[in-house]
Design a protein around this motif. Structure first.
Motif, PDB file in Angstrom:
ATOM      1  N   SER A   1       0.804  -1.221   0.000  1.00 28.26           N
ATOM      2  CA  SER A   1       0.000   0.000   0.000  1.00 28.26           C
ATOM      3  C   SER A   1       0.836   1.270   0.000  1.00 28.26           C
ATOM      4  O   SER A   1       0.312   2.360  -0.235  1.00 28.26           O
ATOM      5  CB  SER A   1      -0.940   0.004   1.211  1.00 28.26           C
ATOM      6  N   MET A   2       2.133   1.177   0.284  1.00 26.94           N
ATOM      7  CA  MET A   2       3.063   2.299   0.203  1.00 26.94           C
ATOM      8  C   MET A   2       4.473   1.710   0.247  1.00 26.94           C
ATOM      9  O   MET A   2       4.644   0.553   0.640  1.00 26.94           O
ATOM     10  CB  MET A   2       2.847   3.284   1.360  1.00 26.94           C
ATOM     11  N   PRO A   3       5.504   2.468  -0.162  1.00 25.79           N
ATOM     12  CA  PRO A   3       6.859   1.897  -0.196  1.00 25.79           C
ATOM     13  C   PRO A   3       7.352   1.390   1.150  1.00 25.79           C
ATOM     14  O   PRO A   3       8.166   0.463   1.207  1.00 25.79           O
ATOM     15  CB  PRO A   3       7.721   3.066  -0.692  1.00 25.79           C
ATOM     16  N   ASP A   4       6.880   1.978   2.249  1.00 28.63           N
ATOM     17  CA  ASP A   4       7.326   1.544   3.574  1.00 28.63           C
ATOM     18  C   ASP A   4       6.603   0.301   4.078  1.00 28.63           C
ATOM     19  O   ASP A   4       6.927  -0.206   5.155  1.00 28.63           O
ATOM     20  CB  ASP A   4       7.141   2.673   4.593  1.00 28.63           C
ATOM     21  N   VAL A   5       5.622  -0.179   3.337  1.00 29.80           N
ATOM     22  CA  VAL A   5       4.873  -1.395   3.693  1.00 29.80           C
ATOM     23  C   VAL A   5       5.308  -2.522   2.766  1.00 29.80           C
ATOM     24  O   VAL A   5       5.541  -2.307   1.582  1.00 29.80           O
ATOM     25  CB  VAL A   5       3.351  -1.144   3.560  1.00 29.80           C
ATOM     26  N   SER A   6       5.430  -3.717   3.307  1.00 31.76           N
ATOM     27  CA  SER A   6       5.728  -4.893   2.477  1.00 31.76           C
ATOM     28  C   SER A   6       4.505  -5.794   2.429  1.00 31.76           C
ATOM     29  O   SER A   6       3.768  -5.896   3.411  1.00 31.76           O
ATOM     30  CB  SER A   6       6.913  -5.680   3.052  1.00 31.76           C
ATOM     31  N   PRO A   7       4.264  -6.465   1.308  1.00 32.29           N
ATOM     32  CA  PRO A   7       3.141  -7.393   1.233  1.00 32.29           C
ATOM     33  C   PRO A   7       3.309  -8.513   2.270  1.00 32.29           C
ATOM     34  O   PRO A   7       4.432  -8.955   2.531  1.00 32.29           O
ATOM     35  CB  PRO A   7       3.227  -7.951  -0.194  1.00 32.29           C
ATOM     36  N   PRO A   8       2.217  -8.979   2.868  1.00 29.86           N
ATOM     37  CA  PRO A   8       2.328 -10.082   3.825  1.00 29.86           C
ATOM     38  C   PRO A   8       3.080 -11.281   3.254  1.00 29.86           C
ATOM     39  O   PRO A   8       3.856 -11.930   3.963  1.00 29.86           O
ATOM     40  CB  PRO A   8       0.866 -10.420   4.138  1.00 29.86           C
ATOM     41  N   LYS A   9       2.857 -11.570   1.979  1.00 32.78           N
ATOM     42  CA  LYS A   9       3.558 -12.694   1.344  1.00 32.78           C
ATOM     43  C   LYS A   9       5.064 -12.515   1.411  1.00 32.78           C
ATOM     44  O   LYS A   9       5.816 -13.483   1.632  1.00 32.78           O
ATOM     45  CB  LYS A   9       3.095 -12.823  -0.114  1.00 32.78           C
ATOM     46  N   TRP A  10       5.531 -11.289   1.246  1.00 31.62           N
ATOM     47  CA  TRP A  10       6.964 -11.029   1.276  1.00 31.62           C
ATOM     48  C   TRP A  10       7.538 -11.277   2.671  1.00 31.62           C
ATOM     49  O   TRP A  10       8.614 -11.851   2.816  1.00 31.62           O
ATOM     50  CB  TRP A  10       7.258  -9.600   0.824  1.00 31.62           C
TER      51      TRP A  10
ATOM     52  N   TYR B   1      17.389 -13.458  -4.458  1.00 35.61           N
ATOM     53  CA  TYR B   1      17.283 -12.107  -5.019  1.00 35.61           C
ATOM     54  C   TYR B   1      15.946 -11.458  -4.637  1.00 35.61           C
ATOM     55  O   TYR B   1      15.889 -10.285  -4.282  1.00 35.61           O
ATOM     56  CB  TYR B   1      17.409 -12.155  -6.535  1.00 35.61           C
ATOM     57  N   LEU B   2      14.873 -12.234  -4.676  1.00 35.13           N
ATOM     58  CA  LEU B   2      13.544 -11.686  -4.419  1.00 35.13           C
ATOM     59  C   LEU B   2      13.323 -11.317  -2.962  1.00 35.13           C
ATOM     60  O   LEU B   2      12.621 -10.349  -2.655  1.00 35.13           O
ATOM     61  CB  LEU B   2      12.457 -12.693  -4.843  1.00 35.13           C
TER      62      LEU B   2
ATOM     63  N   ARG C   1      19.346  -7.415  -4.697  1.00 28.97           N
ATOM     64  CA  ARG C   1      18.005  -7.710  -4.221  1.00 28.97           C
ATOM     65  C   ARG C   1      16.977  -6.934  -5.031  1.00 28.97           C
ATOM     66  O   ARG C   1      17.294  -5.905  -5.634  1.00 28.97           O
ATOM     67  CB  ARG C   1      17.877  -7.367  -2.741  1.00 28.97           C
ATOM     68  N   HIS C   2      15.769  -7.444  -5.020  1.00 24.15           N
ATOM     69  CA  HIS C   2      14.653  -6.792  -5.705  1.00 24.15           C
ATOM     70  C   HIS C   2      14.361  -5.467  -5.001  1.00 24.15           C
ATOM     71  O   HIS C   2      14.369  -5.398  -3.774  1.00 24.15           O
ATOM     72  CB  HIS C   2      13.426  -7.707  -5.639  1.00 24.15           C
ATOM     73  N   PRO C   3      14.087  -4.388  -5.762  1.00 21.17           N
ATOM     74  CA  PRO C   3      13.832  -3.085  -5.133  1.00 21.17           C
ATOM     75  C   PRO C   3      12.679  -3.142  -4.145  1.00 21.17           C
ATOM     76  O   PRO C   3      11.617  -3.711  -4.432  1.00 21.17           O
ATOM     77  CB  PRO C   3      13.503  -2.176  -6.323  1.00 21.17           C
TER      78      PRO C   3
ATOM     79  N   GLY D   1       5.385  -5.185  -4.174  1.00 20.95           N
ATOM     80  CA  GLY D   1       3.976  -5.422  -4.479  1.00 20.95           C
ATOM     81  C   GLY D   1       3.718  -5.833  -5.914  1.00 20.95           C
ATOM     82  O   GLY D   1       2.590  -6.204  -6.262  1.00 20.95           O
ATOM     83  N   LEU D   2       4.740  -5.788  -6.768  1.00 23.56           N
ATOM     84  CA  LEU D   2       4.589  -6.213  -8.168  1.00 23.56           C
ATOM     85  C   LEU D   2       4.835  -7.706  -8.339  1.00 23.56           C
ATOM     86  O   LEU D   2       4.664  -8.239  -9.436  1.00 23.56           O
ATOM     87  CB  LEU D   2       5.564  -5.430  -9.053  1.00 23.56           C
TER      88      LEU D   2
END
Length: 285
Positions: A43-52, A82-83, A94-96, A101-102
């Motif tokens: 939802s924003m750059p400072d948030v990571s998806p739960p899956k991540w 890497y991911l 590492r992935h940016p 979220g992509l």
């Protein structure tokens, strides 16, 4: 001790095996109310998806424990390093962060397969840690690392849901609290020369040491945390428009962003609402 959704995380008293199982299971329990779609949103750059979060904490055990210490271990997927690396520069590219979220692939199901694969391998490694101090320390570090991410996970889930105009609840079976806060008491502490920092041989992160001495003035602390009602009174008394309540950096940010309340509060139809684990709730009687 820390409580998350009624689950108590205590100081290590059980075996390392039991601690491992408890911490790893709690991450998945925290995600159990989510839909598949919830797992992928950033939802924003400072948030990571739960899956991540689920994959990154797993990557930690695979990278720092299984690969160097378990004979014959094969990584689950050659691209996951890497991911799901976060900021470990020495480990590689590492992935940016802002693009987590992509990642619609790997799927949520594959991430859970990854966790199960690594957990099974860790069960083979854990007995070897019995008389291996370095292994014990790394496993303990991995568990504390995952507990940190559990706190991040809940913060990120709440932000993800708060961005949705449908106002979805994280869960709808929370007990209502009838707790009445006691009046705040101000506890006085004497200033002077005091020791600060981790002491002893138990686990600590590197930023908790070295132990050192500091000088403080006399000070006082409140006997309990501030309540939502007290925070609401602060907002309605123009606390966000009164500079003397803020440090310079915070006040500058308020001015630039135009904030009038915390980011997780919202005013609708004349009432103040707050996003909680149980969904959006009014703070007015």
């Amino acid at each position: 001790m820390t409580q998350i959704l009624g689950t108590t995380l205590s100081k290590p008293t059980a075996s390392l095996q039991a601690q491992f199982e408890q911490v790893r299971q709690l991450s998945e329990t925290l995600c159990s109310p989510l839909t598949i779609e919830d797992y992928v949103v950033q939802s924003m750059p400072d948030v990571s998806p739960p899956k991540w979060h689920l994959a990154h904490t797993t990557w930690f055990f695979e990278t720092f424990l299984l690969t160097p210490y378990l004979a014959g271990y094969e990584v689950f997927h050659p691209k996951f390093g890497y991911l799901f690396n976060s900021y470990y520069e020495a480990i590689g590219d590492r992935h940016p962060r802002a693009q987590r979220g992509l990642l619609t692939r790997p799927t949520v199901a594959q991430v859970y397969q990854y966790r199960a694969y690594v957990d099974q391998a860790m069960r083979s490694l854990l007995p070897q840690a019995k008389d291996h101090h370095e292994l014990q320390s790394l496993i303990t570090l991995g568990l504390h690392h995952e507990q940190q991410h559990q706190e991040l996970l809940m913060t990120d889930i709440k932000h993800i849901l708060a961005c949705n105009p449908l106002r979805p609840a994280y869960r709808d079976n929370l007990l209502e609290s009838n707790h009445s806060s006691q009046p705040i008491q101000w506890i006085e502490f004497s200033g002077g020369l005091h020791s600060l920092g981790h002491k002893g041989d138990a686990f600590a992160f590197d930023n908790e040491g070295p132990r050192h001495q500091i000088y403080t003035q006399d000070y006082s602390l409140a006997s309990r945390p501030v309540t939502n009602g007290e925070y609401l009174a602060f907002i309605e008394a123009d606390g966000y428009q009164t500079s003397e309540y803020w440090l310079a950096e915070g006040w500058a940010t308020i001015q630039v962003e135009g904030w009038t309340a915390p980011l997780y509060w919202e005013r609708m139809d004349g009432d103040w609402w707050i996003m909680t684990l149980g969904g959006l709730r009014s703070l007015n009687p």
